[in-house]
Write an enzyme that holds these catalytic residues in place. Sequence first.
Site, PDB file in Angstrom:
ATOM      1  N   ALA A 123      -3.964   7.690  -4.921  1.00  0.00           N
ATOM      2  CA  ALA A 123      -2.573   7.243  -5.052  1.00  0.00           C
ATOM      3  C   ALA A 123      -2.630   5.758  -5.397  1.00  0.00           C
ATOM      4  O   ALA A 123      -2.621   4.892  -4.517  1.00  0.00           O
ATOM      5  CB  ALA A 123      -1.834   7.479  -3.742  1.00  0.00           C
ATOM      6  N   GLY A 128       0.837  -1.211   0.000  1.00  0.00           N
ATOM      7  CA  GLY A 128       0.000   0.000   0.000  1.00  0.00           C
ATOM      8  C   GLY A 128       0.858   1.241   0.000  1.00  0.00           C
ATOM      9  O   GLY A 128       2.046   1.183  -0.319  1.00  0.00           O
ATOM     10  N   ASN A 129       0.273   2.377   0.327  1.00  0.00           N
ATOM     11  CA  ASN A 129       1.051   3.617   0.447  1.00  0.00           C
ATOM     12  C   ASN A 129       0.436   4.501   1.529  1.00  0.00           C
ATOM     13  O   ASN A 129      -0.599   4.159   2.100  1.00  0.00           O
ATOM     14  CB  ASN A 129       1.159   4.332  -0.902  1.00  0.00           C
ATOM     15  CG  ASN A 129      -0.199   4.701  -1.454  1.00  0.00           C
ATOM     16  OD1 ASN A 129      -0.915   5.503  -0.878  1.00  0.00           O
ATOM     17  ND2 ASN A 129      -0.577   4.077  -2.583  1.00  0.00           N
ATOM     18  N   HIS A 130       1.082   5.640   1.792  1.00  0.00           N
ATOM     19  CA  HIS A 130       0.682   6.468   2.940  1.00  0.00           C
ATOM     20  C   HIS A 130      -0.462   7.432   2.641  1.00  0.00           C
ATOM     21  O   HIS A 130      -0.768   8.285   3.471  1.00  0.00           O
ATOM     22  CB  HIS A 130       1.884   7.275   3.441  1.00  0.00           C
ATOM     23  CG  HIS A 130       2.950   6.425   4.059  1.00  0.00           C
ATOM     24  ND1 HIS A 130       2.707   5.646   5.159  1.00  0.00           N
ATOM     25  CD2 HIS A 130       4.248   6.217   3.710  1.00  0.00           C
ATOM     26  CE1 HIS A 130       3.814   5.006   5.486  1.00  0.00           C
ATOM     27  NE2 HIS A 130       4.766   5.322   4.620  1.00  0.00           N
TER      28      HIS A 130
END
Length: 398
Positions: free
Chosen positions: A275, A207-209
């Site tokens: 994102a 995943g990402n932030h």
Amino acid sequence: MKNKRILLGITGGIAAYKITSLIRLLIKSGAEVKCILTPASCDFISPLTVATLSKNPVGIEFWNKEDGSWNNHVEYGLWADLFVVAPLTTNTLSKMANGACDNLLLATYFSMKCQTIVAPAMDLDMYAHPSTKRNLATLKQDGVKIIPVEKGELASGLVGEGRMAEPDTIFQSIADFFQSENDLEGQTILITAGPTYESIDPVRFIGNHSSGKMGYAIAENCLNRGANVILVSGPTKLTLSHPNLKLIAIQSAEQMFSEVQKEWKNSTVGIFSAAVADYRPEVVADQKIKKKDDSLTLTLIKNPDILSWAGANKTDKQVLVGFALETTNAIENGKDKLSRKNLDLIVVNTLEDEGAGFGHDTNKISIIDNHNKITRFELMTKSQTAIEIVDYLKKYIK
Ligand code: CTP
């Protein structure tokens, strides 16, 4: 402005005497007006005059000394459709910017649910002072709309910048605010937001932030302006509800792509702020992967580029906005994405700017249009950034 509820805050400057004209203009246009005066303003304008013109009792202190009744700042906040502070003195400006809360007007400001508009008024040296500039910038960052001061003769006899905008100008700003409330009626706006999670096995993902804050703030602003919104959202802690909102929760880029493919043809505007993970594991293990070896290799394959797909399937009547989060060469990379993905606008931000990017409540953006015109914005809250983005893209709606 029929039945609009306007709460007017009056602070202690000489320009307070002009507020009688503003109240009359508002009442004539059908608005409901309630006023809160700071104790200092009562030296400049009589509470009786204000109460008579506004057709409502005025609030000055937290409680009324005569009957002991309580002026509830939270109720004022819930009642108002718009809070206008005019004139705004240097003292109240400083308190609003710094969180001081020592009178009814300030407690009401900090309880406010709706937009606040202020009309500063001060002498030219006070207006030019660096602390005034700082405090005005803070208010702007907090989402307050500022009606610019005017140049001219001041109460001190000096001539310069600092006069409060005329009541007609303040009235026009209020009218513009209510007009912009429904300026997106009839539009269907497809928004992607948040991160995507790409499964590795039943318990792990890549995943990402991304927090989703920017996309949700844009969705909220579009809903406030009368649009129908389809929000395709990756996993986030945020919530949003509205009768005109269709919220589609997804996990992976492929799921987001499939929802966007269904919704894009029925949308007039696309704002793709998600994102999206560029790659996903080629194989998703059925069972939790056990640690056996000292290293583990995952093969990743490319995800569909959802924004590029929408750009390639865009009609002349649709407007498409992309985002670019860059670490270097932000503008050049933004321009490249804008043309490669067939966008009308791209919102660029860079992690190099303090307070911009993932997780923050603020953002610092530039918008590039399809004629390569670049508009740069100061650091703002994400809610204010959302307003600026939607205001900007409105000009491109066909
Ligand atoms: N985007 C998308 N689908 C993807 C990847 C990105 O819709 N699979 C959208 C994002 O929502 C954003 C924009 O495309 O609006 C970001 O562009 P992109 O080229 O993907 O950015 P990066 O992943 O940072 O690309 P690069 O590695 O080329 O810098």
